[in-house]
Design an enzyme around this catalytic site. Sequence first.
Site, short mmCIF file in Angstrom:
data_model
loop_
_atom_site.label_atom_id
_atom_site.label_comp_id
_atom_site.label_asym_id
_atom_site.label_seq_id
_atom_site.Cartn_x
_atom_site.Cartn_y
_atom_site.Cartn_z
N CYS A 1 39.01 69.50 86.24
CA CYS A 1 39.12 68.26 85.44
C CYS A 1 38.20 67.15 85.95
CB CYS A 1 40.56 67.78 85.42
SG CYS A 1 41.66 69.02 84.76
N HIS B 1 40.17 60.91 82.20
CA HIS B 1 40.25 62.34 81.85
C HIS B 1 41.46 62.54 80.94
CE1 HIS B 1 40.96 66.55 81.95
NE2 HIS B 1 42.00 66.45 82.77
N ASN C 1 43.65 68.91 76.29
CA ASN C 1 42.96 68.74 77.57
C ASN C 1 41.81 69.75 77.63
OD1 ASN C 1 42.15 68.85 80.25
ND2 ASN C 1 44.21 68.86 81.10
O1 UT7 Z 1 44.25 68.18 83.65
C1 UT7 Z 1 44.68 68.45 84.94
C2 UT7 Z 1 45.80 67.61 85.31
N1 UT7 Z 1 46.96 67.96 84.60
C3 UT7 Z 1 47.92 67.07 84.40
O2 UT7 Z 1 47.74 65.95 84.80
C4 UT7 Z 1 49.19 67.50 83.77
C5 UT7 Z 1 50.35 66.84 84.45
N2 UT7 Z 1 51.67 67.31 83.99
C6 UT7 Z 1 52.13 67.11 82.74
O3 UT7 Z 1 51.42 66.58 81.90
C7 UT7 Z 1 53.56 67.49 82.42
O4 UT7 Z 1 54.19 67.90 83.60
C8 UT7 Z 1 53.67 68.63 81.35
C9 UT7 Z 1 53.30 68.08 80.00
C10 UT7 Z 1 52.77 69.78 81.72
C11 UT7 Z 1 55.10 69.16 81.28
O5 UT7 Z 1 55.99 68.11 81.01
P1 UT7 Z 1 57.32 67.94 81.89
O6 UT7 Z 1 58.02 66.79 81.34
O7 UT7 Z 1 56.89 67.89 83.32
O8 UT7 Z 1 58.13 69.25 81.54
P2 UT7 Z 1 58.67 70.41 82.52
O9 UT7 Z 1 57.55 71.31 82.91
O10 UT7 Z 1 59.48 69.80 83.60
O11 UT7 Z 1 59.63 71.20 81.57
C12 UT7 Z 1 60.80 70.58 81.00
C13 UT7 Z 1 61.49 71.56 80.10
C14 UT7 Z 1 61.75 72.92 80.74
O12 UT7 Z 1 62.99 73.39 80.24
P3 UT7 Z 1 64.32 73.27 81.14
O13 UT7 Z 1 64.04 74.03 82.40
O14 UT7 Z 1 64.52 71.80 81.34
O15 UT7 Z 1 65.36 73.91 80.26
C15 UT7 Z 1 60.63 73.79 80.21
O16 UT7 Z 1 60.98 75.15 80.17
O17 UT7 Z 1 60.68 71.82 78.96
C16 UT7 Z 1 60.47 73.23 78.82
N3 UT7 Z 1 59.13 73.44 78.27
C17 UT7 Z 1 58.86 73.46 76.95
N4 UT7 Z 1 59.65 73.34 75.86
C18 UT7 Z 1 59.06 73.39 74.66
C19 UT7 Z 1 57.98 73.62 78.95
N5 UT7 Z 1 56.96 73.75 78.09
C20 UT7 Z 1 57.48 73.66 76.85
C21 UT7 Z 1 56.93 73.71 75.56
N6 UT7 Z 1 57.74 73.58 74.50
N7 UT7 Z 1 55.59 73.88 75.36
#
Ligand code: UT7
Length: 335
Positions: free
Chosen positions: A114, A262, A292
């Site tokens: 990135c 980014h 992204n």
């Molecule tokens: O470009 C390089 C740098 N990258 C970044 O800066 C990305 C940084 N991170 C993020 O943007 C966020 O962490 C994400 C968008 C990737 C994820 O969001 P989050 O709020 O951190 O979600 P999470 O991974 O903690 O997941 C929360 C819940 C989980 O379910 P449970 O365990 O709470 O039941 C996941 O299984 O959301 C679930 N989940 C989804 N649900 C529907 C994960 N992905 C999805 C999805 N659709 N696509």
Amino acid sequence: MYHSKITGLGYYVPDHVVTNDDLSKIIDTNDEWIQERTGIQERRHIIPGQDTTTSMGVKAATIAIERSGVAKEDIDFVVFATLSPDYYFPGPGVLVQRDLGLRTVGALDVRNQCSGFVYALSVADQYIKTGMYKNVLVIGSEVQSTGLDMTTRGRGVSVIFGDGAGAAVLSREEDVTKGILSTHLHSEGLHAEELIVKAPGMGGRWVTDILEDKNPDDESYFPYMNGQFVFKHAVVRFAEVINEGLEANNLKVDDIDMLIPHQANLRISQFIQKKFGLKDEQVHNNVMKFGNTTAASIPIALTEAWEQGKIKSGDTVVLAAFGSGFTWASAIIKW
Ligand code: UT7
């Protein structure tokens, strides 16, 4: 000592639009979750066989070169940033030299995910500063879509990424109050495994190992991201590296005319905007429509902001990135 300035910008994204609803037909996800967590509404995916990382980079570069007014024969060097090269080796830099019909100039590949474009810009800037080169072509291009786990298992990562390319021509600037004022690069390899594609790798599992294992649970060749961990580090490092750039140039937050962060996640951009007290028109975001695109995200957003007339001569433009490595970087530009 010279400065370098951006004389031409261009971007290219594939025509194929993939909406959140399209994704929800193949994996267990939904528009509401994706928009709420990331702001992303749609992204572009290549049609395999039609576009590659190199071909998109060449298309973006062709536009940038044309706009720069620099003849192809006068391009002295190529720097290509990507995490998704067409081949394991050689990297796409040499393919650009071939496909654009450039002289047999040097071509360097940058592997900083990135932050790749800002790293590449920094490299190009140093060559121009020292007087070694006059015009350097800098490209960021990614095909993410063919390498994602498009099953529910990979939904935390696969909904975020998109394909596209952006390019800039950097040219010598005699006036050292203009152009790229400074770049700031950082890494913290301690967290290398928090955002990673592990295989194939010469130090771990090679393609033959993966084929031999025939393990359906093997996720090592798909991107892995510890999302919340990455998010927490991103917001801190973005702010740090922007401040570092401002301080190095005796600038204040008020001096920022345009911030191009980014495009990882709209929530990260909004957090940074709020932290610095910037107005909507001072930050350009397009993650909503392109997702992204890793090394391509900054040059695509920068080109778009410039095309929309949001960047004018004399403006202070700040580029900032954070991602896998971890690596993070900023560039302060006087337009
Ligand atoms: O470009 C390089 C740098 N990258 C970044 O800066 C990305 C940084 N991170 C993020 O943007 C966020 O962490 C994400 C968008 C990737 C994820 O969001 P989050 O709020 O951190 O979600 P999470 O991974 O903690 O997941 C929360 C819940 C989980 O379910 P449970 O365990 O709470 O039941 C996941 O299984 O959301 C679930 N989940 C989804 N649900 C529907 C994960 N992905 C999805 C999805 N659709 N696509």
